[in-house]
Scaffold this motif. Structure first.
Motif, PDB file in Angstrom:
ATOM      1  N   THR A  14     -13.042   3.675 -13.583  1.00 42.22           N
ATOM      2  CA  THR A  14     -12.370   4.888 -13.122  1.00 42.22           C
ATOM      3  C   THR A  14     -13.006   6.080 -13.823  1.00 42.22           C
ATOM      4  O   THR A  14     -13.042   6.115 -15.052  1.00 42.22           O
ATOM      5  N   ILE A  61       0.257  -1.583  -7.678  1.00 44.07           N
ATOM      6  CA  ILE A  61      -0.604  -1.105  -6.594  1.00 44.07           C
ATOM      7  C   ILE A  61       0.201  -0.397  -5.504  1.00 44.07           C
ATOM      8  O   ILE A  61      -0.195   0.648  -5.012  1.00 44.07           O
ATOM      9  N   TYR A  62       1.334  -0.979  -5.128  1.00 42.52           N
ATOM     10  CA  TYR A  62       2.063  -0.466  -3.968  1.00 42.52           C
ATOM     11  C   TYR A  62       3.321   0.337  -4.314  1.00 42.52           C
ATOM     12  O   TYR A  62       3.940   0.907  -3.431  1.00 42.52           O
ATOM     13  N   GLY A  63       3.714   0.294  -5.561  1.00 42.58           N
ATOM     14  CA  GLY A  63       4.906   1.056  -5.940  1.00 42.58           C
ATOM     15  C   GLY A  63       6.159   0.206  -6.021  1.00 42.58           C
ATOM     16  O   GLY A  63       6.170  -0.939  -5.589  1.00 42.58           O
ATOM     17  N   THR A 102      -1.287  -9.463  -0.948  1.00 36.70           N
ATOM     18  CA  THR A 102      -2.292  -9.364  -2.002  1.00 36.70           C
ATOM     19  C   THR A 102      -3.272 -10.525  -1.873  1.00 36.70           C
ATOM     20  O   THR A 102      -3.092 -11.410  -1.038  1.00 36.70           O
ATOM     21  N   GLU A 105      -0.032  -0.176   3.155  1.00 36.09           N
ATOM     22  CA  GLU A 105      -1.477  -0.030   2.961  1.00 36.09           C
ATOM     23  C   GLU A 105      -1.761   0.017   1.456  1.00 36.09           C
ATOM     24  O   GLU A 105      -1.126   0.780   0.735  1.00 36.09           O
ATOM     25  N   PRO A 106      -2.738  -0.773   0.993  1.00 33.79           N
ATOM     26  CA  PRO A 106      -3.012  -0.761  -0.439  1.00 33.79           C
ATOM     27  C   PRO A 106      -3.793   0.480  -0.885  1.00 33.79           C
ATOM     28  O   PRO A 106      -4.636   0.982  -0.142  1.00 33.79           O
ATOM     29  N   LYS A 107      -3.479   0.967  -2.100  1.00 34.91           N
ATOM     30  CA  LYS A 107      -4.226   2.093  -2.658  1.00 34.91           C
ATOM     31  C   LYS A 107      -5.452   1.579  -3.413  1.00 34.91           C
ATOM     32  O   LYS A 107      -6.391   2.305  -3.673  1.00 34.91           O
ATOM     33  N   LEU A 108      -5.371   0.314  -3.804  1.00 37.92           N
ATOM     34  CA  LEU A 108      -6.448  -0.320  -4.559  1.00 37.92           C
ATOM     35  C   LEU A 108      -6.786  -1.633  -3.879  1.00 37.92           C
ATOM     36  O   LEU A 108      -6.008  -2.129  -3.072  1.00 37.92           O
ATOM     37  N   ASP A 109      -7.911  -2.214  -4.242  1.00 37.49           N
ATOM     38  CA  ASP A 109      -8.282  -3.510  -3.682  1.00 37.49           C
ATOM     39  C   ASP A 109      -7.207  -4.553  -4.035  1.00 37.49           C
ATOM     40  O   ASP A 109      -6.974  -4.830  -5.206  1.00 37.49           O
TER      41      ASP A 109
END
Lengths: 293, 94
Positions: free
Chosen positions: A18, A117-119, A242, A265-269
Motif C-alpha cells: 500500500t 474487506i466488506y464491512g 471470499t 462487491e469486494p474492495k480488495l482481492d
C-alpha cells in the motif's frame, strides 16, 4: 502429448504494497499467513491497516511456501520477519508455518477478514477455496456464529474449475466470463463429484456443444452444490463471497440469479480474506500479550 | 457457534452439529461414544481459547458409517452422545 504447452489453469501470482504507508511509524506490525490447499497468501498489517500482501501457489512443502509467501509480501518494503511483532498461521497448512506464534482455524479468519474487506454489515460469508467450500454465519464483530464446511469432494471448488479450464482450454481468469456467453442456461452437469462432472462435460463436448455452453453447465452444477450448502446454515444479508473463486463472474452471477441475493462487491482481492483475518487475530493476540486487552 | 462437522454426498446429508456456546467441554460425549467419533479440542476460533467438543478429523468424512451402528432403522433410537450431553449441545442432522 499436448502440442500446446500452455497451462490454462494457472492464475496470476502477485504482491502489493500500500503506498503512503511506512512501517517505521507503526506501533504494531502483525502478519497472517494463510496456507491453502491451492493458494498461499500472506498479509502484513500496520496497526490493523493492510500494508503489504502476496498471493501465490502453494508448493509441495508447506514450510517453504509459508516462508516464500511471507518474504514476497515484505519484499521492497525493507521490513524483515524479525520486525513483525506477531504472526498467526491459518489454512490447511497452518501448522506448517514455522514463524507463526499461533494458529487459528481458517473459518474464523475468513469471517474476520470478510468483516475487514466488506464491512460490519456482513452476516453470511461463503468461502470457495481450492479444495473445499465453507459457509459461515457471523455477527457484526466478525465472530463466527455457525459454520459448515464441505471438503469431502472437489466438486464445487476452485481446483475443480482449474481442471475444467484445462479441459476446455480456456484460461482460468476468463473462464467465468465466457461461461456467461450463452443464450439460455443449459441443464447442469452432475454435481456430486468433480470427476463425473468432467466426464459428463467431455461427453457434451463430443455431442457438439459449444465450450461456453458446457462451461455454463459446469458452473451451474457448482452453484447448485454451493447453494445446497448455504441453505443449510441459512443465508442472511449482507452476503459475501471470499476465496479465489469469488473472482469468477460465472459463479457470482449465477449465485445472485439463483439465490436472489446480490453478493457485495469486494474492495480488495477476496482471496486475501483468510490472511487478513489472521493478521487481525495476530494484532488482537499481540495486544493481549502486551496486556492492552 | 454452531459447528457443523460432516459432509453431503450423493446419498444424503450427514452432519453432527455442536453448539459450542452450550458445550462446556465436560467430555461426557467423548466417554460414551463407542466409536471414538468425538474429542475435546482447544477452541481455535477465539483468542480467549477454552475447550469444546468436536468430531475427530479421522471420522469427519465418514460419520455416516461411524455413527451408523447407533442408528437402528427400526425401534427406538438412542444416541449415546446426545443423551450424555447435559447441555443439549449435540444434534445429528440425519
Amino acid at each position: 502429448m499436448s502440442d500446446n504447452p500452455e497451462e490454462f489453469w494457472r492464475w496470476r501470482e502477485y504482491r502489493h504494497t500500500t503506498p503512503d504507508m511506512d512501517w517505521h511509524n507503526a506501533k504494531m506490525i502483525t502478519a497472517g499467513v494463510d496456507i491453502g490447499s491451492v493458494g498461499s497468501k500472506a498479509a502484513v498489517m500496520l496497526d490493523g491497516e493492510l500494508y503489504a500482501y502476496s498471493a501465490m501457489r502453494t508448493g509441495g512443502v508447506s514450510e517453504e511456501t509459508a516462508i516464500k509467501a511471507m518474504n514476497w509480501a515484505i519484499e521492497e518494503t525493507g521490513l524483515k520477519t524479525e520486525n513483525i511483532n506477531y504472526v498467526v498461521g491459518t489454512g490447511y497448512g497452518r501448522v506448517n508455518v514455522p514463524f507463526a506464534k499461533r494458529t487459528i482455524t481458517e473459518i474464523a479468519c475468513h469471517a474476520r477478514g470478510a468483516h475487514y474487506i466488506y464491512g460490519p454489515t456482513v452476516r453470511t460469508v461463503l468461502d470457495i477455496g481450492g479444495q473445499d467450500c465453507k459457509a459461515i454465519r457471523c455477527d457484526e464483530k466478525g465472530k463466527v456464529m455457525s459454520f459448515l464446511m464441505n471438503d469431502k469432494c472437489a466438486a464445487g471448488t476452485g481446483r475443480g474449475l482449474e481442471v475444467f479450464a484445462d479441459l476446455i482450454r480456456t484460461p482460468i481468469e476468463e473462464l467465468g466470463k465466457t461461461s456467461l456467453n450463452v443464450e439460455n442456461e443449459p441443464q447442469p452437469v452432475s454435481n456430486t463429484c468433480v470427476i463425473f462432472a468432467k466426464a459428463e462435460s467431455v461427453a457434451l463436448l463430443r455431442q457438439g456443444w459449444q465450450k461456453e455452453k458446457v462451461s455454463a453447465a459446469y458452473h451451474l452444477a457448482m452453484v447448485n452444490r454451493i447453494i445446497d450448502l448455504l441453505t443449510k446454515v441459512g443465508i442472511e444479508k449482507d452476503f459475501v463471497v471470499t476465496g479465489g473463486v469469488a473472482k469468477n463472474p460465472g459463479i457470482i452471477t449465477r449465485l445472485e440469479r439463483n439465490l436472489g441475493i446480490k453478493p457485495l462487491e469486494p474492495k480488495l482481492d477476496p482471496i486475501l480474506a483468510g490472511a487478513i483475518g489472521s493478521a487481525l487475530f495476530a494484532k488482537a493476540l499481540y495486544e493481549k500479550e502486551l496486556g492492552l486487552r | 457457534m454452531k459447528a457443523h462437522y460432516g459432509y453431503k454426498d450423493g446419498s444424503g446429508d450427514y452432519f453432527i452439529i455442536i453448539d459450542t456456546d452450550k458445550c462446556n467441554g465436560c467430555q461426557k460425549c467423548v466417554e460414551v461414544c463407542p466409536y471414538g467419533v468425538l474429542e475435546i479440542i482447544e477452541d481455535e476460533f477465539d483468542i480467549e481459547g477454552g475447550s469444546m467438543a468436536a468430531v475427530t478429523e479421522e471420522h469427519r468424512k465418514k460419520i455416516k458409517y461411524s455413527c451408523g451402528p447407533c442408528k437402528p432403522i427400526t425401534g427406538e433410537r438412542k444416541l449415546p452422545c446426545v443423551l450424555a450431553c447435559e447441555a443439549k449441545a449435540i444434534i445429528h442432522s440425519w
